[in-house]
Design a protein around this motif. Structure first.
Motif, PDB file in Angstrom:
ATOM      1  N   ASN A 168       0.819  -1.206   0.000  1.00 16.46           N
ATOM      2  CA  ASN A 168       0.000   0.000   0.000  1.00 16.46           C
ATOM      3  C   ASN A 168       0.859   1.265   0.000  1.00 16.46           C
ATOM      4  O   ASN A 168       0.802   2.081   0.911  1.00 16.46           O
ATOM      5  N   ALA A 169       1.673   1.423  -1.043  1.00 16.44           N
ATOM      6  CA  ALA A 169       2.550   2.585  -1.170  1.00 16.44           C
ATOM      7  C   ALA A 169       2.116   3.443  -2.346  1.00 16.44           C
ATOM      8  O   ALA A 169       1.679   2.931  -3.373  1.00 16.44           O
ATOM      9  N   VAL A 170       2.247   4.751  -2.170  1.00 14.19           N
ATOM     10  CA  VAL A 170       1.961   5.691  -3.247  1.00 14.19           C
ATOM     11  C   VAL A 170       3.060   6.748  -3.264  1.00 14.19           C
ATOM     12  O   VAL A 170       3.530   7.184  -2.212  1.00 14.19           O
ATOM     13  N   VAL A 171       3.478   7.117  -4.481  1.00 11.92           N
ATOM     14  CA  VAL A 171       4.445   8.192  -4.669  1.00 11.92           C
ATOM     15  C   VAL A 171       3.822   9.181  -5.650  1.00 11.92           C
ATOM     16  O   VAL A 171       3.330   8.782  -6.707  1.00 11.92           O
ATOM     17  N   ALA A 172       3.846  10.461  -5.304  1.00  9.23           N
ATOM     18  CA  ALA A 172       3.278  11.492  -6.176  1.00  9.23           C
ATOM     19  C   ALA A 172       4.259  12.650  -6.340  1.00  9.23           C
ATOM     20  O   ALA A 172       4.926  13.043  -5.378  1.00  9.23           O
ATOM     21  N   PHE A 173       4.347  13.163  -7.556  1.00  9.26           N
ATOM     22  CA  PHE A 173       5.117  14.361  -7.879  1.00  9.26           C
ATOM     23  C   PHE A 173       6.610  14.233  -7.593  1.00  9.26           C
ATOM     24  O   PHE A 173       7.261  15.205  -7.210  1.00  9.26           O
ATOM     25  N   ALA A 174       7.179  13.045  -7.799  1.00 12.72           N
ATOM     26  CA  ALA A 174       8.626  12.853  -7.626  1.00 12.72           C
ATOM     27  C   ALA A 174       9.369  13.529  -8.766  1.00 12.72           C
ATOM     28  O   ALA A 174       8.898  13.559  -9.907  1.00 12.72           O
ATOM     29  N   GLY A 175      10.544  14.051  -8.478  1.00 12.22           N
ATOM     30  CA  GLY A 175      11.367  14.686  -9.487  1.00 12.22           C
ATOM     31  C   GLY A 175      12.094  13.686 -10.360  1.00 12.22           C
ATOM     32  O   GLY A 175      12.574  14.032 -11.443  1.00 12.22           O
ATOM     33  N   ASP A 176      12.202  12.430  -9.907  1.00  8.95           N
ATOM     34  CA  ASP A 176      12.846  11.367 -10.678  1.00  8.95           C
ATOM     35  C   ASP A 176      11.893  10.170 -10.657  1.00  8.95           C
ATOM     36  O   ASP A 176      10.703  10.326 -10.837  1.00  8.95           O
ATOM     37  N   ASP A 177      12.408   8.980 -10.416  1.00  7.85           N
ATOM     38  CA  ASP A 177      11.573   7.786 -10.421  1.00  7.85           C
ATOM     39  C   ASP A 177      10.640   7.755  -9.209  1.00  7.85           C
ATOM     40  O   ASP A 177      11.024   8.167  -8.124  1.00  7.85           O
ATOM     41  N   SER A 178       9.443   7.210  -9.404  1.00  7.90           N
ATOM     42  CA  SER A 178       8.568   6.996  -8.258  1.00  7.90           C
ATOM     43  C   SER A 178       9.114   5.859  -7.403  1.00  7.90           C
ATOM     44  O   SER A 178       9.264   5.987  -6.198  1.00  7.90           O
ATOM     45  N   PHE A 179       9.405   4.723  -8.048  1.00  9.69           N
ATOM     46  CA  PHE A 179       9.989   3.565  -7.386  1.00  9.69           C
ATOM     47  C   PHE A 179      11.240   3.180  -8.161  1.00  9.69           C
ATOM     48  O   PHE A 179      11.209   3.101  -9.389  1.00  9.69           O
ATOM     49  N   ASP A 180      12.331   2.913  -7.471  1.00 11.48           N
ATOM     50  CA  ASP A 180      13.590   2.548  -8.123  1.00 11.48           C
ATOM     51  C   ASP A 180      14.243   1.446  -7.296  1.00 11.48           C
ATOM     52  O   ASP A 180      14.072   1.386  -6.079  1.00 11.48           O
ATOM     53  N   TRP A 181      14.960   0.569  -7.975  1.00 12.29           N
ATOM     54  CA  TRP A 181      15.644  -0.506  -7.260  1.00 12.29           C
ATOM     55  C   TRP A 181      16.885  -0.910  -8.024  1.00 12.29           C
ATOM     56  O   TRP A 181      16.956  -0.819  -9.239  1.00 12.29           O
ATOM     57  N   ASP A 182      17.903  -1.332  -7.275  1.00 12.54           N
ATOM     58  CA  ASP A 182      19.093  -1.935  -7.862  1.00 12.54           C
ATOM     59  C   ASP A 182      19.851  -2.701  -6.790  1.00 12.54           C
ATOM     60  O   ASP A 182      19.316  -2.948  -5.723  1.00 12.54           O
ATOM     61  N   GLN A 183      21.049  -3.089  -7.084  1.00  4.90           N
ATOM     62  CA  GLN A 183      21.910  -3.856  -6.181  1.00  4.90           C
ATOM     63  C   GLN A 183      21.293  -5.179  -5.740  1.00  4.90           C
ATOM     64  O   GLN A 183      21.513  -5.655  -4.641  1.00  4.90           O
ATOM     65  N   GLY A 184      20.479  -5.773  -6.632  1.00  2.00           N
ATOM     66  CA  GLY A 184      19.948  -7.106  -6.359  1.00  2.00           C
ATOM     67  C   GLY A 184      18.736  -7.127  -5.470  1.00  2.00           C
ATOM     68  O   GLY A 184      18.468  -8.150  -4.811  1.00  2.00           O
ATOM     69  N   TYR A 185      17.958  -6.036  -5.413  1.00  2.00           N
ATOM     70  CA  TYR A 185      16.734  -6.042  -4.600  1.00  2.00           C
ATOM     71  C   TYR A 185      15.803  -7.154  -5.079  1.00  2.00           C
ATOM     72  O   TYR A 185      15.638  -7.394  -6.262  1.00  2.00           O
ATOM     73  N   ARG A 186      15.192  -7.832  -4.131  1.00  2.00           N
ATOM     74  CA  ARG A 186      14.201  -8.854  -4.474  1.00  2.00           C
ATOM     75  C   ARG A 186      13.151  -8.923  -3.374  1.00  2.00           C
ATOM     76  O   ARG A 186      13.372  -8.565  -2.262  1.00  2.00           O
TER      77      ARG A 186
END
Length: 186
Positions: A168-186
């Motif tokens: 239940n997450a919401v992101v609004a009006f971000a200057g870049d990505d709303s959701f971002d992942w790296d470094q092997g997130y799972r």
């Protein structure tokens, strides 16, 4: 502000946490170091709000007001694809409280429920801003539920490795990505 290893911070429902303006080494952020925990359990009627010091909380702040303070950073002991500890981006390398990563994928950084993070993402250096909610090596024992990030200069929520789930997450009006992942997130 750091919650150090071995410490736990409890934030009561309805609490408003305001970060001071500043950038670079003077940036204000809430950082839960690896081994620390935060217990921020708001409710639907009484959420916890992280915002900047001058926010009057009356709806008058424009949706594109970003970068007024840092953000919330949780660091843990879960695995990344680096295979060991690394330093979270933006925090000076000589600060050992900003490392994350390990081998405990069930790690718990605590609970954040019904939390709003607003107008963050202050610039630390050229092209280096803090995310609204940064999750570095955070494990599946952490509860993140009903999370809102509004008007952050960089990403809303970014995962650096780890195994944490966010519901239940919401992101609004971000200057870049709303959701971002790296470094092997799972």
């Amino acid at each position: 502000v750091f919650v150090n290893s071995g410490q736990a911070l409890t934030v009561e429902a309805g609490t408003i946490v305001k970060g001071a303006a500043g950038s670079g080494v003077d940036a204000a952020a809430m950082i839960v170091a690896k081994g620390g925990q935060i217990f921020a359990e708001g409710t639907a009627d009484c959420p916890i709000i992280f915002t900047y010091q001058a926010d009057p909380l009356d709806g008058s702040v424009s949706y594109d007001t970003r970068g007024q303070w840092g953000g919330v950073i949780l660091l843990g002991d879960a695995s990344t694809n680096f295979g060991g500890m690394v330093q979270i981006e933006g925090i000076p390398a000589d600060n050992d409280r900003a490392s994350y990563g390990g081998s405990n994928d069930g790690h718990s950084a605590g609970i954040m429920r019904y939390v709003s993070i607003r107008h963050g993402g202050t610039q630390l250096a050229a092209a280096n801003e803090i995310n609204g909610l940064t999750l570095g090596g955070v494990g599946s024992g952490t509860t993140l539920d009903h999370i809102e990030v509004v008007s952050n200069l960089d990403d809303g929520i970014e995962f650096f490795g780890g195994t944490v789930s966010v519901t239940n997450a919401v992101v609004a009006f971000a200057g870049d990505d709303s959701f971002d992942w790296d470094q092997g997130y799972r």
